[in-house]
Write an enzyme that holds these catalytic residues in place. Sequence first.
Site, PDB file in Angstrom:
ATOM      1  N   HIS A   1      20.601 -24.551 -36.952  1.00  0.00           N
ATOM      2  CA  HIS A   1      21.483 -24.672 -38.053  1.00  0.00           C
ATOM      3  C   HIS A   1      20.524 -25.574 -39.135  1.00  0.00           C
ATOM      4  O   HIS A   1      20.298 -26.756 -38.564  1.00  0.00           O
ATOM      5  CB  HIS A   1      22.861 -25.007 -37.876  1.00  0.00           C
TER       6      HIS A   1
ATOM      7  N   CYS B   1      21.435 -18.478 -35.199  1.00  0.00           N
ATOM      8  CA  CYS B   1      22.557 -18.522 -34.149  1.00  0.00           C
ATOM      9  C   CYS B   1      23.176 -17.052 -33.847  1.00  0.00           C
ATOM     10  O   CYS B   1      22.320 -16.548 -33.364  1.00  0.00           O
ATOM     11  CB  CYS B   1      23.578 -19.663 -34.757  1.00  0.00           C
TER      12      CYS B   1
END
Length: 507
Positions: free
Chosen positions: A430, A333
């Site tokens: 994630h 991310c």
Amino acid sequence: MTRAIMLQGTGSDVGKTVLVAGLCRLATNRGLTVRPFKPQNMSNNAAVADDGGEIGRAQWLQSLAARTPSSVHMNPILLKPQSENGSQIVVQGKVWGQAKGRDYQRLKPQLLEYVLSSFATVSEGADLVIVEGAGSPAEINLRPGDIANMGFATRAGVPVVLVGDIDRGGVIASLVGTHAILDERDRGMIAGYIINKFRGDVSLFDDGISAIGRYTGWPCFGVVPWLKAAGGLPAEDSVVLEKLARGKPAALKVAVPVLPRIANFDDLDPLRAEEDVELVFVKAGDRLPDDAALVVLPGSKSTISDLADFRAAGWDRDLAAHMRRGGRVIGICGGYQMLGRKVHDPLGIEGSAAETDGLGLLDVETVMAPEKVVRNSRAVSAEYGTPLSGYQIHLGVTEGADCDRPSAQIDGLPDGAISTDGRVMGTYLHGLFSSDSYRARLLESFGLAGERKSYAESVDRALDDVAAELERHLDRDCSGCWARFRQRPRGGGGPVLPYNGAAYGFR
């Protein structure tokens, strides 16, 4: 009829999250329909709820403990810090705005209506709702307009059990002091207290319990020992990173720089659980270890600001040396965005409009965009062909030549990038390391063979172990606690009535 009880702490990090999770699993194992609830949470560790939208990872874990689908209503107000004194405000799963601390205090009465609405939604169809407070009710400077502790408890008519952390010391003073400074109405909401994180012979604290009783009149509902099983649960608060700063010596060393606005660091928990992996959380002021074979750049709530702090810590030089030694890097991310050539924020989404050079390890650039991607996802690793599952919470669009070598296919679309030499990889997914098959293949690529245990099953076992410990150490025969429960018609309306805990197996 829905019952509720609220755990509040004498301070932050006293173990409320784990206790609520354990109680959710304990009550669920007894056949109750249980749901967790936290009016207001402040954390950059977020999850995507099953009904869409962001909630704190802690409430996601507690819903897992309760074996019930997670909902944005379990954590209606989520504050995600993105500067020293300002946070993004997420209301019922969606970005609602941004505010600095003083401005947020003025917004809280307005947000209380969302909290009460969500509490009614969570209560509907449940036998029991277990509520977690935030911080401490002793912060009486924040009591006007409070929605996280006594402000919620008094409006919703939910009795409170105080949690004191004996491991940090001063637990008697913290409990007695809380009693002393609360006003009469708030004090009247407290049914009793729990001592948490006790080490050694519990009988040695008998005199302490007597002293607390003399000063407060509150009953003790139990002394909970240090819960070793809690170490197998995802942590929410970044303060725990101080305790996790150094992993156990092992065959593979993985280094993780602790960014000031680190987000979703529980992505690393599956690696930390592996016996042949040494996970090192590196604090500012320390160097990235020379003998680390893998560096993982975690998520960030503010990529540009954390990039500046990354350089200020000298980690850019350490990372360059790591690459010269033949090391590998994975960015997740915000960490993925940092690995590119540039990060652009022309609209000032993370603060003021800015542009900065990235670390240049991937041939990609990121432009921050106002549309936030929030979704649970299924994916396939492009490197190993293994299935992945996780979630996405990010701002920004990343493009460039290295995106022609995606790291994964997420929901059928390419995601991420891999460098031409294959040693640098970035992704927006994630939960990457939670995939047992992916984790096994990744560790095999570093020469670590062997069967990998199911991470999801290990978390589930830890929840059962915590619940079993609470069953042994909490006083289920203490009528003062369960008699303070309230029952109300499902949905939160109607009269508030005394609750007989024996009817639900608590006595």
